[in-house]
Design a protein around this motif. Sequence first.
Motif, PDB file in Angstrom:
ATOM      1  N   ILE A 236     -21.232 -57.238 -56.150  1.00  0.00           N
ATOM      2  CA  ILE A 236     -21.560 -58.050 -54.987  1.00  0.00           C
ATOM      3  C   ILE A 236     -20.375 -58.011 -54.010  1.00  0.00           C
ATOM      4  O   ILE A 236     -19.243 -58.313 -54.383  1.00  0.00           O
ATOM      5  N   VAL A 237     -20.665 -57.620 -52.766  1.00  0.00           N
ATOM      6  CA  VAL A 237     -19.643 -57.561 -51.716  1.00  0.00           C
ATOM      7  C   VAL A 237     -19.820 -58.784 -50.817  1.00  0.00           C
ATOM      8  O   VAL A 237     -20.905 -59.012 -50.268  1.00  0.00           O
ATOM      9  N   VAL A 238     -18.754 -59.566 -50.686  1.00  0.00           N
ATOM     10  CA  VAL A 238     -18.772 -60.781 -49.871  1.00  0.00           C
ATOM     11  C   VAL A 238     -17.742 -60.638 -48.757  1.00  0.00           C
ATOM     12  O   VAL A 238     -16.567 -60.366 -49.022  1.00  0.00           O
ATOM     13  N   SER A 239     -18.166 -60.816 -47.515  1.00  0.00           N
ATOM     14  CA  SER A 239     -17.229 -60.873 -46.399  1.00  0.00           C
ATOM     15  C   SER A 239     -16.953 -62.330 -46.063  1.00  0.00           C
ATOM     16  O   SER A 239     -17.892 -63.117 -45.865  1.00  0.00           O
ATOM     17  N   VAL A 240     -15.674 -62.676 -46.004  1.00  0.00           N
ATOM     18  CA  VAL A 240     -15.245 -64.020 -45.621  1.00  0.00           C
ATOM     19  C   VAL A 240     -14.550 -63.889 -44.269  1.00  0.00           C
ATOM     20  O   VAL A 240     -13.480 -63.296 -44.166  1.00  0.00           O
TER      21      VAL A 240
ATOM     22  N   ASP B  68     -23.225 -58.126 -48.996  1.00  0.00           N
ATOM     23  CA  ASP B  68     -24.318 -58.851 -49.651  1.00  0.00           C
ATOM     24  C   ASP B  68     -24.362 -60.316 -49.238  1.00  0.00           C
ATOM     25  O   ASP B  68     -25.438 -60.896 -49.110  1.00  0.00           O
ATOM     26  N   PHE B  69     -23.192 -60.915 -49.046  1.00  0.00           N
ATOM     27  CA  PHE B  69     -23.088 -62.294 -48.593  1.00  0.00           C
ATOM     28  C   PHE B  69     -21.998 -62.371 -47.537  1.00  0.00           C
ATOM     29  O   PHE B  69     -20.993 -61.647 -47.622  1.00  0.00           O
ATOM     30  N   VAL B  70     -22.192 -63.262 -46.557  1.00  0.00           N
ATOM     31  CA  VAL B  70     -21.202 -63.446 -45.490  1.00  0.00           C
ATOM     32  C   VAL B  70     -20.982 -64.942 -45.294  1.00  0.00           C
ATOM     33  O   VAL B  70     -21.934 -65.691 -45.024  1.00  0.00           O
ATOM     34  N   TYR B  71     -19.732 -65.355 -45.445  1.00  0.00           N
ATOM     35  CA  TYR B  71     -19.326 -66.735 -45.163  1.00  0.00           C
ATOM     36  C   TYR B  71     -18.378 -66.694 -43.971  1.00  0.00           C
ATOM     37  O   TYR B  71     -17.462 -65.861 -43.929  1.00  0.00           O
ATOM     38  N   ALA B  72     -18.584 -67.575 -42.996  1.00  0.00           N
ATOM     39  CA  ALA B  72     -17.760 -67.545 -41.793  1.00  0.00           C
ATOM     40  C   ALA B  72     -17.419 -68.951 -41.338  1.00  0.00           C
ATOM     41  O   ALA B  72     -18.201 -69.892 -41.523  1.00  0.00           O
ATOM     42  N   THR B  73     -16.250 -69.083 -40.737  1.00  0.00           N
ATOM     43  CA  THR B  73     -15.857 -70.354 -40.121  1.00  0.00           C
ATOM     44  C   THR B  73     -16.469 -70.448 -38.725  1.00  0.00           C
ATOM     45  O   THR B  73     -16.901 -69.448 -38.136  1.00  0.00           O
TER      46      THR B  73
ATOM     47  N   ASP C  60     -14.076 -73.701 -45.458  1.00  0.00           N
ATOM     48  CA  ASP C  60     -13.386 -73.275 -46.669  1.00  0.00           C
ATOM     49  C   ASP C  60     -14.411 -72.577 -47.558  1.00  0.00           C
ATOM     50  O   ASP C  60     -15.327 -73.216 -48.080  1.00  0.00           O
ATOM     51  N   ALA C  61     -14.268 -71.278 -47.723  1.00  0.00           N
ATOM     52  CA  ALA C  61     -15.249 -70.510 -48.494  1.00  0.00           C
ATOM     53  C   ALA C  61     -15.028 -70.584 -49.991  1.00  0.00           C
ATOM     54  O   ALA C  61     -15.891 -70.167 -50.763  1.00  0.00           O
TER      55      ALA C  61
END
Length: 258
Positions: A101-105, A122-127, A186-187
Amino acid sequence: MEHRTLRVTRQRESLRVVIDRPERSNSINAELMAELHAVLDQAEDDPDLRTIVLEGAGPVFCSGMDFADAAGSNRAGDELAVRGGEAFYGLLKRFTTVPRIVVSVVDGRVTGGGVGLVAASDFVYATGRSSFALPEALWGLLPCCVTPFLVRRTGFQPAYAMTMSTLPVTAARAAEIHLVDELLEDAEPALRRLASRLGKIDPGVIGDGKRYFGQMWLPAEELERTAVGEFARLMSSPVVQHRIDNFAAHRQMPWETR
């Protein structure tokens, strides 16, 4: 392995990868792509790893193509344009096929090819401070290699609007169009929850899931051929190369040289 463009650390079942070229706005060059492939190799070779978490050092997650690296390298008829497009498309495709799983923060600005890295994750978390833009048309280019992965994630119209307007998309809007999965200051709690769930899944299921969902999309070979061919055509244009050279040498934006 020693990395010059990345900082890589192992945290339990994750590899934390920081793009570490802040002096070049974390732009993408051949060395960065090779080192990201090496990270993916490392993850595939380690059966205990479940996730690869990608971040950017400084206020820019990734600014896309390194114009200093591209300046002077893609004259008309030069095969470097084709090879560059193939290399970048291949990296994005590998994000979507690697059995991890590739996650971009994201915390900051994302432009050009950086949007591709995000879209292929696969997942993206962003401020809320983050923004996303495709400025390629200002240079006489199109985000050819980014578009298939962006359309896959957001649908046609958001990708089309980002391309044709070149306007940045706010983090809130990115979440609305599903370029971002969650807006988080905060991821870390989300990463821990995800890691906890993935730890309960047989590792083979991740690869199976990515292969299965890949079959729900358009034929990969045709998309790649179209994207790389158009990128090479545009990059080989003397007008585009002149704009890139001017920016690399004089920091002139394309509309300042007309």
